[in-house]
Design a protein around this motif. Structure first.
Motif, mmCIF file in Angstrom:
data_model
loop_
_atom_site.group_PDB
_atom_site.id
_atom_site.type_symbol
_atom_site.label_atom_id
_atom_site.label_comp_id
_atom_site.label_asym_id
_atom_site.label_seq_id
_atom_site.Cartn_x
_atom_site.Cartn_y
_atom_site.Cartn_z
ATOM 1 N N GLU A 181 0.883 -1.289 0.075
ATOM 2 C CA GLU A 181 -0.115 0.000 0.083
ATOM 3 C C GLU A 181 0.755 1.179 -0.109
ATOM 4 O O GLU A 181 0.395 1.990 -0.740
ATOM 5 N N LYS A 235 2.558 1.984 -3.281
ATOM 6 C CA LYS A 235 1.383 2.479 -4.078
ATOM 7 C C LYS A 235 0.986 3.811 -4.115
ATOM 8 O O LYS A 235 0.703 4.572 -5.254
ATOM 9 N N GLN A 236 1.299 4.388 -3.045
ATOM 10 C CA GLN A 236 1.173 5.730 -2.629
ATOM 11 C C GLN A 236 2.276 6.667 -3.285
ATOM 12 O O GLN A 236 1.983 7.668 -3.606
ATOM 13 N N ILE A 274 3.882 5.785 -6.203
ATOM 14 C CA ILE A 274 4.366 5.572 -7.652
ATOM 15 C C ILE A 274 3.483 6.000 -8.637
ATOM 16 O O ILE A 274 2.265 6.266 -8.111
ATOM 17 N N TYR A 281 -5.430 9.427 -5.712
ATOM 18 C CA TYR A 281 -4.220 9.624 -4.930
ATOM 19 C C TYR A 281 -4.110 10.378 -3.915
ATOM 20 O O TYR A 281 -3.375 10.597 -3.145
#
Lengths: 246, 368
Positions: A72, A75-76, A78, A104
């Protein structure tokens, strides 16, 4: 500093080995190219680094986070632009930007400011309320890239971003990529256009799931005594085939 | 939460900007219910009846008058001999022939038995059956009314009453069935197609690579359809009650709650279908052949389950629709409460959990 660190990455699909003990690292702020023929395993690596697919084994750190446990957080940090075109055709330019920005977790005020700035830079202010399906493919591609880095990620992953785009747009696209690195964004890009490899700071050439070689384009050309990256690639690919024959 | 709402808003935009989606969501249910409501009603009217009367006495004439003035039959002429029956059937002049034997009235009075024969053209079996039933009903009610005047030595009167649907109106059957069909169609088909569309267009990957969790993506895709399906459910109920006069005897709250459960089940089936298909086309095919056809054919909506081969009856038990039809018929027509449909409710609940688990598992294995 290494923003991506990969050690002994293995990915198997059943008995098929897509990635065979890959070890490499990506430095912060560089354009890191992943080259290879279709099916060489480039996309698989990228999907693993983005947390879209789980590796079979290996140590993998992205932006300082563990790929197994901290997906997680990765993901934040990229951005991702896929092979297939990834904006929504029935949403307008502006709606697409705001949708992803919202996903985002960007603040509304920040979104509005950066949106204006972006549209001005891309010269798309006039078409901001047009549907994506009504604007030319080259523009869409540029917009897709801008959307992928809109939330200012530390790394952006581009999976064959220039497929099906004319040479001029491809050129402009690479200029945008260079712009992005100036903002401190690291670029990880896969491609099978060998001329694009010249734009990268360092290039990994993958053949049959393995890293055949990894260096700057210039050093690779010297090493293989080649005029351009295409020759480098052909020599490496041919070597692999000969190896199979024995 | 804010990112989730933004995602839901996008989903609404997809729906409201696509005329086809809108058509299926709102046009289809109304068109289907009106079509089925008016067309599939099993009531038959204006059946052409021919008379072959060998006695021509007051009683037989009166029976003929009763029948032809009932509204169900149209007088199609007198026949002279039995040979002509085949002729009128072949030419289509009549669908049913009413025959009286010789000395009809005299035999009733003296022997207390007389025969009437009904011969029907059963090339259309359903209407033939109905025509015979109507004629029988009219004749027996005639004799009932006469039973005081003509004293027979003994008599058995069978009075039948069709409870919950006194007029045997086909619409009563059709509206609950259609509601079940439309809801599963819209919920399952539309969600499976919308998720498959993201995969097909390559927009799913960026979503999965974003901080949105898989469950948020699924819920975000499903939420608009929950709301719209609910609107549909209410529309169908209103149409049924106010246009087709289907009674709504039971609790409205229970009916809506059961509808909500059924919608959730349909949506989870839709998510499951989308997890196993990568293109809109295959999602559509699976929904059509895996859901629509069995829903129509073996759920008990049109054909009675009791008449099916045992294997199909078992299959039918796997159809969510079957249980939902039992529930809504119970609530709407009989006014039953949860106490009588808890078993069916539990089955639907179990199915919902099953499909959610399966869908989540499929979604995860795709990631691994």
């Amino acid at each position: 500093m290494d923003i991506i660190r990969v050690k002994d990455l293995v990915k198997k699909f059943g008995s098929f080995v897509a990635n065979d003990h890959l070890t490499f690292h990506v430095e912060e702020g560089e354009i890191f190219g992943f080259l290879g023929a279709n099916g060489a395993g480039k996309t698989t690596v990228m999907r693993i680094l983005c947390g879209l697919s789980a590796p079979t084994s290996g140590e993998i750190m992205v932006a300082g986070y563990n790929v197994y446990k901290e997906r997680e957080k990765i993901k934040q940090n990229i951005g991702y632009m896929s092979q297939k075109f990834s904006l929504y055709e029935d949403l307008t330019v502006s709606e697409n930007i705001r949708l992803y920005a919202g996903i985002y977790g960007m603040r509304k005020k920040e979104i509005l400011n950066r949106e204006d700035e972006l549209l001005e830079r891309l010269k798309m202010e006039e078409i901001k309320n047009k549907f994506i399906r009504d604007i030319p493919l080259g523009w869409r591609q540029k917009l897709a890239f801008s959307v992928a880095i809109f939330h200012q990620p530390r790394i952006v992953f581009l999976d064959e971003p220039t497929g099906g785009v004319d040479p001029i747009t491809r050129r402009q696209f690479w200029e945008m990529i260079h712009e992005a690195t100036k903002e401190g964004i690291t670029v990880f890009v896969t491609t099978h256009y060998m001329d694009e490899a010249e734009y990268c700071d360092r290039v990994t050439i993958m053949v049959d799931g393995r890293i055949a070689d990894l260096d700057t384009p210039r050093k690779l050309k010297e090493k293989y005594n080649a005029k351009n990256m295409n020759e480098v690639f052909l020599k490496l690919a041919r070597k692999a085939k000969n190896g199979d024959d024995k | 939460m804010k990112r989730f709402l933004g995602f839901v808003r996008k989903e609404f935009r997809h729906i409201f900007r696509d005329p086809r989606t809108l058509g299926i969501l709102f046009g289809l249910p109304v068109v289907m219910i009106v079509l089925f409501g008016y067309v599939v009603s099993s009531d038959v009217k204006d059946i052409r009846i021919a008379i072959l009367d060998h006695s021509k006495d007051p009683t037989s004439r009166e029976i003929v008058r009763k029948i032809t003035s009932s509204g169900y039959f149209i007088y199609a002429g007198d026949l002279q001999s039995e040979k002509e029956i085949a002729e009128v059937f072949e030419s289509g002049e009549a669908k049913i022939v009413l025959m009286f034997g010789q000395d009809f009235e005299t035999r009733i009075k003296t022997e207390s038995t007389a025969s009437i024969r009904l011969v029907a053209d059963a090339s259309d079996a359903n209407s033939a059956q109905l025509a015979v039933n109507y004629a029988q009903a009219i004749i027996s009610s005639y004799f009932l009314s006469k039973s005081e005047e003509i004293s027979l030595p003994w008599q058995i009167n069978v009075k039948s009453r069709m409870m919950y649907n006194e007029e045997l109106s086909g619409v009563y059957m059709v509206v609950p069935g259609l509601m079940a069909l439309i809801l599963i169609l819209i919920s399952a088909l539309m969600t499976s197609v919308t998720i498959a569309r993201e995969k097909e267009f390559g927009t799913m990957e960026p979503l999965l690579a974003s901080p949105l969790k898989a469950i948020e993506i699924i819920l975000g895709k499903v939420t608009p359809y929950v709301l719209l399906s609910f609107v549909n459910a209410v529309t169908i109920i209103l149409l049924g009650v106010f246009v087709f006069h289907v009674p709504l005897v039971g609790s409205i709250a229970l009916l809506l709650a059961e509808s909500m459960l059924y919608i959730t089940l349909s949506l989870s089936i839709g998510v499951f279908i989308s997890a196993v298909s990568n293109t809109q086309q295959s999602a559509m095919m699976i929904s059509m052949f895996g859901l629509m056809l069995p829903t129509i054919l073996i759920s008990g909506f049109i054909f009675p389950i009791e008449n099916m081969p045992t294997i199909l009856q078992w299959f039918s038990a796997l159809m969510p629709v079957r249980w939902f039809i039992i529930i809504i018929k119970g609530i709407m027509l009989k006014g039953t409460g949860l106490a009588f449909v808890w078993k069916e409710t539990l089955i639907l609940l179990g199915m919902t959990l099953f499909f959610i688990l399966m869908a989540v598992r499929r979604f995860k294995t795709r990631l691994e």
